[in-house]
Design an enzyme around this catalytic site. Structure first.
Site, mmCIF file in Angstrom:
data_model
loop_
_atom_site.group_PDB
_atom_site.id
_atom_site.type_symbol
_atom_site.label_atom_id
_atom_site.label_comp_id
_atom_site.label_asym_id
_atom_site.label_seq_id
_atom_site.Cartn_x
_atom_site.Cartn_y
_atom_site.Cartn_z
ATOM 1 N N GLU A 138 72.818 -76.003 -36.242
ATOM 2 C CA GLU A 138 73.729 -77.143 -36.255
ATOM 3 C C GLU A 138 75.140 -76.616 -36.415
ATOM 4 O O GLU A 138 75.402 -75.736 -37.249
ATOM 5 C CB GLU A 138 73.394 -78.094 -37.416
ATOM 6 C CG GLU A 138 74.411 -79.234 -37.513
ATOM 7 C CD GLU A 138 74.095 -80.266 -38.592
ATOM 8 O OE1 GLU A 138 73.118 -80.059 -39.339
ATOM 9 O OE2 GLU A 138 74.836 -81.248 -38.679
ATOM 10 N N ASP A 174 70.758 -88.411 -37.227
ATOM 11 C CA ASP A 174 71.045 -87.661 -38.444
ATOM 12 C C ASP A 174 70.849 -88.560 -39.671
ATOM 13 O O ASP A 174 70.923 -89.788 -39.556
ATOM 14 C CB ASP A 174 72.512 -87.210 -38.359
ATOM 15 C CG ASP A 174 72.790 -86.015 -39.240
ATOM 16 O OD1 ASP A 174 71.863 -85.559 -39.938
ATOM 17 O OD2 ASP A 174 73.935 -85.535 -39.217
ATOM 18 N N ASN A 232 77.661 -82.638 -34.367
ATOM 19 C CA ASN A 232 77.805 -83.949 -35.001
ATOM 20 C C ASN A 232 78.830 -84.761 -34.238
ATOM 21 O O ASN A 232 79.959 -84.314 -34.039
ATOM 22 C CB ASN A 232 78.283 -83.785 -36.440
ATOM 23 C CG ASN A 232 77.210 -83.182 -37.320
ATOM 24 O OD1 ASN A 232 76.229 -83.844 -37.645
ATOM 25 N ND2 ASN A 232 77.361 -81.914 -37.676
ATOM 26 N N GLU A 263 66.211 -81.882 -43.477
ATOM 27 C CA GLU A 263 67.493 -81.264 -43.831
ATOM 28 C C GLU A 263 67.503 -80.886 -45.298
ATOM 29 O O GLU A 263 66.804 -81.498 -46.111
ATOM 30 C CB GLU A 263 68.623 -82.273 -43.637
ATOM 31 C CG GLU A 263 68.957 -82.575 -42.223
ATOM 32 C CD GLU A 263 70.194 -83.468 -42.185
ATOM 33 O OE1 GLU A 263 71.236 -82.961 -41.769
ATOM 34 O OE2 GLU A 263 70.111 -84.637 -42.582
HETATM 35 P P1 C2E Z 1 75.249 -83.211 -42.131
HETATM 36 O O1 C2E Z 1 75.452 -83.429 -40.677
HETATM 37 O O2 C2E Z 1 74.129 -83.933 -42.780
HETATM 38 O O3 C2E Z 1 75.152 -81.655 -42.351
HETATM 39 C C1 C2E Z 1 74.313 -81.081 -43.284
HETATM 40 C C2 C2E Z 1 75.062 -80.754 -44.497
HETATM 41 O O4 C2E Z 1 74.160 -80.335 -45.485
HETATM 42 C C3 C2E Z 1 76.022 -79.593 -44.305
HETATM 43 O O5 C2E Z 1 77.109 -79.785 -45.171
HETATM 44 C C4 C2E Z 1 75.207 -78.434 -44.799
HETATM 45 O O6 C2E Z 1 75.993 -77.349 -45.236
HETATM 46 C C5 C2E Z 1 74.492 -79.046 -45.945
HETATM 47 N N1 C2E Z 1 73.272 -78.365 -46.241
HETATM 48 C C6 C2E Z 1 72.475 -77.694 -45.406
HETATM 49 N N2 C2E Z 1 71.407 -77.200 -46.047
HETATM 50 C C7 C2E Z 1 71.524 -77.562 -47.331
HETATM 51 C C8 C2E Z 1 70.735 -77.360 -48.498
HETATM 52 O O7 C2E Z 1 69.696 -76.734 -48.480
HETATM 53 N N3 C2E Z 1 71.163 -77.904 -49.642
HETATM 54 C C9 C2E Z 1 72.313 -78.613 -49.708
HETATM 55 N N4 C2E Z 1 72.684 -79.122 -50.876
HETATM 56 N N5 C2E Z 1 73.097 -78.827 -48.624
HETATM 57 C C10 C2E Z 1 72.697 -78.307 -47.446
HETATM 58 P P2 C2E Z 1 78.572 -79.661 -44.686
HETATM 59 O O8 C2E Z 1 78.691 -78.534 -43.712
HETATM 60 O O9 C2E Z 1 79.417 -79.656 -45.896
HETATM 61 O O10 C2E Z 1 78.781 -80.972 -43.870
HETATM 62 C C11 C2E Z 1 78.787 -82.180 -44.509
HETATM 63 C C12 C2E Z 1 78.820 -83.283 -43.534
HETATM 64 O O11 C2E Z 1 80.059 -83.319 -42.841
HETATM 65 C C13 C2E Z 1 77.773 -83.154 -42.443
HETATM 66 O O12 C2E Z 1 76.578 -83.616 -42.936
HETATM 67 C C14 C2E Z 1 78.340 -84.037 -41.369
HETATM 68 O O13 C2E Z 1 78.037 -85.375 -41.634
HETATM 69 C C15 C2E Z 1 79.805 -83.832 -41.555
HETATM 70 N N6 C2E Z 1 80.247 -82.876 -40.559
HETATM 71 C C16 C2E Z 1 80.215 -81.521 -40.612
HETATM 72 N N7 C2E Z 1 80.720 -81.009 -39.480
HETATM 73 C C17 C2E Z 1 81.033 -82.053 -38.690
HETATM 74 C C18 C2E Z 1 81.607 -82.168 -37.380
HETATM 75 O O14 C2E Z 1 81.894 -81.201 -36.686
HETATM 76 N N8 C2E Z 1 81.794 -83.420 -36.880
HETATM 77 C C19 C2E Z 1 81.479 -84.529 -37.629
HETATM 78 N N9 C2E Z 1 81.702 -85.718 -37.095
HETATM 79 N N10 C2E Z 1 80.944 -84.460 -38.852
HETATM 80 C C20 C2E Z 1 80.725 -83.232 -39.377
HETATM 81 CA CA CA Z 2 74.398 -83.379 -38.915
HETATM 82 CA CA CA Z 3 72.399 -84.867 -42.166
#
Ligand code: C2E
Ligand code: CA
Ligand code: CA
Length: 755
Positions: free
Chosen positions: A343, A461, A401, A518
């Site tokens: 991802e 998602d 995303n 996830e």
């Molecule tokens: P998401 O799409 O649900 O992405 C998964 C989030 O969970 C990611 O956080 C990831 O680092 C985190 N994660 C993955 N595995 C684990 C785990 O085992 N434990 C825990 N506690 N967390 C885990 P991240 O990278 O901080 O992203 C947060 C959210 O920000 C994403 O949730 C997504 O909704 C948004 N996001 C990130 N990048 C983009 C993007 O390029 N475009 C858009 N529109 N939204 C984004």
């Molecule tokens: Ca996602």
């Molecule tokens: Ca997610």
């Protein structure tokens, strides 16, 4: 886009308009504010600010004025109540005094009536001795009177014979009952009380000035009180109904107490300065409180607004400077542990703050609509940089995303077609993730259906957290449901949500949609999910999000460890080779121009600028610039190139690093080098962290580069050189974050040094 000018509450010449116009302006601005909130693009942030600045000035002024008026009214009211009470009190005392004097007058009247021929005697003899004797007794019995006497056409008789200075009162002028006094008399002057006895005689008493003064005494600061003779109305017999203390006859805040029995009144006039104080203090307090409240409210609102405006402005600037970077988090098949894709997650490589996770900016980017250019930037970068990995294994899927704003923007399909193709990532390998929490309108749903029909894959998602309609799922036939980590967590936690997880997995099976869990963090969670038919997973248990270069190496390691060599694993291995060879070539005789450079007044020996290196790669390898930048980044990621300032910074005791907090720890992971060191650094015996001040900024919970290097060298028994490299690696992987910066390779001002 700024379609509307700053809302104007001032007249064209800039002066504030009064009254109704202000109100009108506030109303217009409020409407604009509402529009701005509903559709952030309508109103630019400048006009939001302009609105707020003016509105706050007006609101604060209005609040202050209202406070002052309220305070003043309140002050006036309490002041009035106080002087009313004083008038009432004094009035009661004065009335008792007049009653006693009246008794003496009654005594005189009785004497006249009891002595036969008294009137004749008075006419002839002036003041007979018997009268004087009676008057002496009566005067003594009335201590509130200086003297009591009898007036007759011949003159006035008092206790000592004649009584000088008595005002001439004609008996006919007096009503039957008592009356005193002339007009408004003040304390200290002679005050008289008369009573008509018959057509010839009038009894009189001179009030004792001291006694009267005592009765009329007020606390010095409170003001003054006086006794007032009211003009008796005709037929007034003195038996009035008790009148109000104040009201008719009272002027301003002067309180008037009317005697119920006599046409007299007590007037209390408050001291002007006490009055000002009484009115002033609540008014001033009210105004201050109002101003403070308005100020605090304005400051609070203003701060929130500024924070938001600043953030969106910063995001916009970051986008212009192309500071948003794709990181990737591997997704694996749970049964085998083999990578099935990744991802793409946004990271902001901030020049001062280092790597910033989406938690800090995605919401604002979505709110402000900046998520659209952000998606574009990320897709462009990721498509280029992931091309090698996609080519190496055509079974890999790369998930992006997207938001309804992306979906509905004109040209989104064009963007997808332009960025994803055979030379980058072909569309069969692209997954578009839409979070279930986003409400999809008809247009967005239609667009999704079209995209899917065109061969793009779609995943839902955060499944389970929103309200996706089953009808939509049926209509869309999505390619994957991503179970939100909130449900995955329930496996260990035994919460009420656990049945929801079971229901979701059952639903996935019923719909025959592949499921991806996830946030899988533990082996227990993985086992539980596998047992319920969840095929794929993503989470810290397998890998954290990491830079693309790290992902490429991770892929090789993953293929080797799962015994599933990548179909074209060679491609990746070749890539690594290519990068290493490139490094060698750059270092070689005709490599990039290496020399001492001055950068911000400091000389950096034997280094080059990123832009020059990119130019050199383009020339030497005959590749497009994008590929050259990719190779340059790989050089840095593989540790073949080192950022001059970065190296310097890391050892410099003056520059600070901090640990990536748990929540943001998603910022980049590679294979731990050396294993567990980051955890040990952070652990109880880890490096000492403190708050450090640099310039005006305080950086919290950080350690200097030198402290980190020393710690690594000591605890791992390695040379400082080695410790330094390890420290840098931790920094590259995002486990240690520079509080000040991390510059992209492309930045022309950034100097690199060959290692
Ligand atoms: P998401 O799409 O649900 O992405 C998964 C989030 O969970 C990611 O956080 C990831 O680092 C985190 N994660 C993955 N595995 C684990 C785990 O085992 N434990 C825990 N506690 N967390 C885990 P991240 O990278 O901080 O992203 C947060 C959210 O920000 C994403 O949730 C997504 O909704 C948004 N996001 C990130 N990048 C983009 C993007 O390029 N475009 C858009 N529109 N939204 C984004
Ligand atoms: Ca996602
Ligand atoms: Ca997610």
């Amino acid at each position: 886009m700024e379609s509307s000018r700053p809302a104007s509450v001032s007249s064209p010449d800039g002066a504030l308009r009064p009254g109704a116009l202000w109100v009108g302006s506030i109303w217009r601005n409020a409407a604009r504010w509402r529009t701005a909130l509903r559709s952030p693009h309508r109103v630019g942030w400048r006009s939001e600010l302009a609105f707020d600045r003016r509105a706050f000035v007006m609101l604060a002024t209005a609040a202050a004025l209202a406070g002052a008026v309220l305070g003043s009214l309140h002050g006036e009211h309490s002041q009035r109540r106080q002087s009313d009470a004083q008038a009432r009190e004094i009035g009661a005392e004065v009335e008792a005094m007049l009653d006693r004097v009246d008794l003496a007058l009654t005594g005189v009247e009785q004497w006249v009536r009891s002595v036969t021929g008294a009137s004749d005697a008075l006419q002839e003899m002036g003041c007979p001795a018997t009268l004087s004797t009676a008057l002496i007794r009566l005067s003594l019995e009335a201590p509130d009177a200086r003297g009591v006497g009898l007036q007759h056409s011949n003159g006035a008789c008092g206790p000592l014979g004649s009584y000088p200075g008595v005002p001439q009162v004609r008996a006919d002028d007096l009503p039957v009952a008592t009356l005193l006094i002339e007009t408004d008399r003040t304390i200290g002057e002679r005050t008289w009380m008369f009573r008509r006895i018959d057509a010839q005689a009038v009894a009189f008493a001179e009030l004792d000035a001291l006694a009267l003064q005592r009765a009329l005494r007020l606390p010095a600061a409170a003001g003054s009180a006086s006794l007032v003779a009211l003009r008796p109305t005709s037929g007034d017999d003195g038996s009035r109904s008790p009148s109000r203390v104040s009201g008719e006859g009272a002027e301003g805040s002067v309180s008037l107490w009317r005697s119920p029995n006599r046409p007299v009144a007590v007037r209390v006039r408050p001291n002007p300065s006490a009055r000002a104080e009484a009115i002033g203090s609540p008014a001033v307090t009210g105004a201050i409180v109002a101003v403070l409240l308005a100020g605090a409210g304005a400051a609070w609102r203003w701060n929130r607004l500024l924070a938001r405006v600043r953030l969106s402005e910063r995001i916009a600037r970051g986008l212009r400077k192309r500071q948003f970077e794709p990181f990737v988090q591997p997704q694996v098949a749970m049964a085998t542990g083999r990578c099935v894709g990744a991802e793409v997650l946004a990271r902001w490589r901030h020049p001062i703050r280092g790597l910033i996770g989406p938690g800090e900016f995605i919401e604002e980017a979505e709110r402000s609509g900046l998520v659209v250019p952000m998606t574009e930037q990320l897709m462009r970068k990721a498509a280029q940089r992931l091309a090698a990995a996609a080519r190496a294994d055509r079974a890999l899927r790369f998930a992006f995303n997207i938001t309804p704003a992306d979906l509905c923007r004109p040209g989104f399909v064009g963007l997808l077609n332009a960025e994803f193709h055979a030379d980058t990532i072909p569309r069969e390998q692209v997954v578009l993730e839409l979070t279930e929490r986003d409400a999809l309108d008809e247009i967005a749903q239609q667009r999704l259906v079209e995209l899917r029909a065109a061969g793009w894959k779609v995943a839902i998602d955060d499944f389970g957290t929103g309200h996706s309609s089953l009808a939509l799922l049926e209509r869309l036939r999505v390619d994957e449901l991503k179970i939100d980590q909130a449900f995955v967590r329930t496996v260990d936690a035994q919460t009420v949500n656990r049945p929801v997880l079971d229901a979701i997995t059952a639903l996935g099976r019923d719909l025959s949609v592949p499921l991806l869990a996830e946030g899988v963090e533990t082996a227990t969670q993985a086992a539980y999910l596998t047992a319920r038919g969840v095929q794929h997973a993503q989470g810290y248990h397998y890998a954290r999000p990491m830079p693309i270069e790290a992902f490429e190496r991770w892929l090789l390691a993953n293929a080797a460890s799962t015994g599933h060599p990548l179909p074209d694993g060679e491609a990746l291995a070749r890539f690594e080779h290519e990068v290493v060879a490139l490094g060698e070539a750059m270092r070689g005789a005709d490599g990039v121009c290496v020399r001492d450079r001055r950068w911000r007044a400091r000389v950096w020996p034997q280094c080059f600028v990123g832009r020059e290196a990119v130019d050199w790669i383009v020339r030497a390898r005959g590749v497009p610039r994008a590929r050259a930048v990719q190779l340059g980044r790989a050089l840095t990621a593989f540790g073949l190139l080192r950022h001059v300032a970065g190296e310097h910074d890391f050892e410099d005791a003056m520059l600070f690093y901090r640990w990536v907090a748990q929540g943001e720890s998603a910022h980049g992971d590679g294979p731990p080098v050396p294993a567990g060191m980051a955890a040990a650094l952070r652990g109880p015996q880890g490096v000492a962290l403190g708050d450090h001040r640099r310039g005006l900024a305080i950086h919290r919970g950080c350690a200097s580069g030198r402290a980190i290097v020393d710690w690594i060298a000591q605890t791992r028994g390695v040379s400082r050189d080695r410790a330094l490299r390890w420290g840098e690696q931790l920094m590259r992987e995002g486990r240690v974050q520079h509080v000040l910066h991390a510059r992209p390779f492309r930045d022309d001002r950034t100097l690199y040094r060959l290692i």
